[in-house]
Design an enzyme around this catalytic site. Sequence first.
Site, short mmCIF file in Angstrom:
data_model
loop_
_atom_site.label_atom_id
_atom_site.label_comp_id
_atom_site.label_asym_id
_atom_site.label_seq_id
_atom_site.Cartn_x
_atom_site.Cartn_y
_atom_site.Cartn_z
N LYS A 276 1.09 -1.38 -0.20
CA LYS A 276 -0.04 -0.45 -0.12
C LYS A 276 0.67 1.62 -0.07
CE LYS A 276 -4.04 -1.72 2.72
NZ LYS A 276 -4.73 -1.84 1.60
N ARG A 350 -10.35 -11.80 2.10
CA ARG A 350 -11.13 -12.20 1.46
C ARG A 350 -10.27 -14.21 0.96
NH1 ARG A 350 -11.52 -9.33 -3.91
NH2 ARG A 350 -10.82 -7.76 -2.38
N1 BES Z 1 -7.92 -3.94 4.39
C1 BES Z 1 -8.54 -3.56 3.31
C2 BES Z 1 -9.36 -2.49 2.71
C3 BES Z 1 -10.07 -1.25 3.94
C4 BES Z 1 -9.86 0.06 3.00
C5 BES Z 1 -10.47 -0.91 5.07
C6 BES Z 1 -9.87 1.30 3.40
C7 BES Z 1 -10.45 -0.30 5.35
C8 BES Z 1 -10.48 0.95 5.09
C9 BES Z 1 -8.79 -4.69 2.22
O1 BES Z 1 -7.60 -5.74 2.30
C10 BES Z 1 -7.78 -4.30 1.07
O2 BES Z 1 -6.49 -3.94 0.59
N2 BES Z 1 -8.52 -4.02 -0.15
C11 BES Z 1 -8.36 -3.84 -1.44
C12 BES Z 1 -8.68 -4.79 -2.07
C13 BES Z 1 -8.36 -4.69 -3.97
C14 BES Z 1 -6.88 -4.59 -3.73
C15 BES Z 1 -8.96 -5.23 -4.73
C16 BES Z 1 -8.76 -2.66 -1.62
O3 BES Z 1 -9.98 -2.14 -0.91
O4 BES Z 1 -8.29 -1.39 -2.25
MN MN Z 2 -5.35 -5.47 2.14
#
Ligand code: BES
Ligand code: MN
Length: 498
Positions: A276, A350
């Site tokens: 990230k 997931r």
């Molecule tokens: N934990 C994150 C989602 C999240 C984002 C939670 C902001 C709380 C606040 C999750 O694991 C994630 O990184 N999701 C990605 C999915 C993508 C890679 C398809 C996302 O939402 O960007």
């Molecule tokens: Mn994630």
Amino acid sequence: MTVLPTFSFSKIAAPKKGTVVLLAAKDGKLPELVAELDPSSTLAKAIEVSKFSGKAKSVVDVLAPANSPADRILVVGVGDVGEASDISWAALGGVVRARVAGDKAVTVLLSGDGFEVSPDAAAAFAQGYLLRAYEFDKYKTRKKDDEASEKKPSAQKVGLMTAEPAACKKVWATAEAVARGVMLARDLVNEPANTLGPVEFAARADALTALGVEVEILVEKDMKKLGMGALLGVAQGSVRPPRFVVMKWSGGKAKDQPVAFIGKGVVFDTGGISIKPSGGMEDMKGDMGGAAAVTGLMHALAARKAKANVIGIIGLVENMPDGNAQRPGDIVTSMSGQTIEVINTDAEGRLVLADALWYCKETHKPKFMINLATLTGAILVALGQQHAGLFSNDDELSGRLFEAGVLTGEKVWRMPMGAEYDKLIDSKFADMKNVGGRYAGSITAAQFLKRFVGDIAWAHLDVAGTAMSSPATDTNQSWASGYGVRLLDRLVADHYEG
Ligand code: BES
Ligand code: MN
Ligand code: ZN
């Protein structure tokens, strides 16, 4: 550190000391008892000067005159008493707590001119008051200015005067149990990841044995034996080993089929190799908000001795980039036997839930499974911080969740699912891939989970927008909201007990 207030209920009598809180409906009229508290009509004058009309949450706050037995008197508007819901009584409790946070002894007269506050409403008031008092300040070593003179902060005593103290006490025991569950969930979400890894989180869940919850903790070799390749693929990038916790509350009859709650417990989500961006990444300590809600819920249900058989399952991992971390393109085999191509290591929640849901279905054959997960940023784009996304294969369960959301203020909004979305996660190399395309990110995530629930009634709550970074409200000033505990406690209480 904040010490939480304690509550007691007693019959209505003239308050003799400390801070006194009186309620007024929308006519602005004061209860009769005011004559003894305010012999020189200081309050009456303040009300007139401030044009107090009893509007909900409006307050008149005076220092009591020298000839009053009280130190301070507040009059708080309830608005239309007939219209007031448990949510508005809780909000009112929060408003009052904020006003009197520094006072040692507070008496609230839960009775006004021409109205009585019901035991349910009184308990809601106290619950809102307690939740408003919650603060996560254990890492603040310097005291706040207003605490500077105190040697040891002592608990504020809140006396609630009501026509029905015994009935109030009974409802309050339940409402307090739920509030403690909410605060446990908040504590877990607020805690940083250096002090709350999978092992430490599991220990917090294990502490629920004190309430009569059976807790089983699976370690890596157990998960390997079960074939939980999806969860273990995420965990392998961290030096901290994963844990898989099964909590069991057996408050129902032996023959009652259990209901099950499953939580995503990513103690920190760096994104893994698909790392990230650094801005705001600290928020990812809250990526176990689903698991925190399940743990808080189990606390609430056990503490209030819910008459239901309930399973709580949390998958605890840390998603880190490392020499041993999984790579984009890796293919893992889930406990279900289905294979998954990991396109993006940041879509890790997931993967954890795939094995948790399958395990739950196979091992416990529950009446329904509800999972909670801070699963996608996309749900924030769709619904903001006001509703959790609800995805489900069952209309009745969805309807019940919606209703519980309205009653508790922990709202859900149903999102669509369907075969056109499902095909977006078909993979060239494996049974599925862990991300869809650019669009409908929350829905393709839900479609992924659906492939692991079989034909059991199931609902997925995407709580990425509601569990953390919470806007301040009358009943919560903390970064973590504890979202989900009240919602699911209500669902169980209204439909799955007795
Ligand atoms: N934990 C994150 C989602 C999240 C984002 C939670 C902001 C709380 C606040 C999750 O694991 C994630 O990184 N999701 C990605 C999915 C993508 C890679 C398809 C996302 O939402 O960007
Ligand atoms: Mn994630
Ligand atoms: Zn995540």
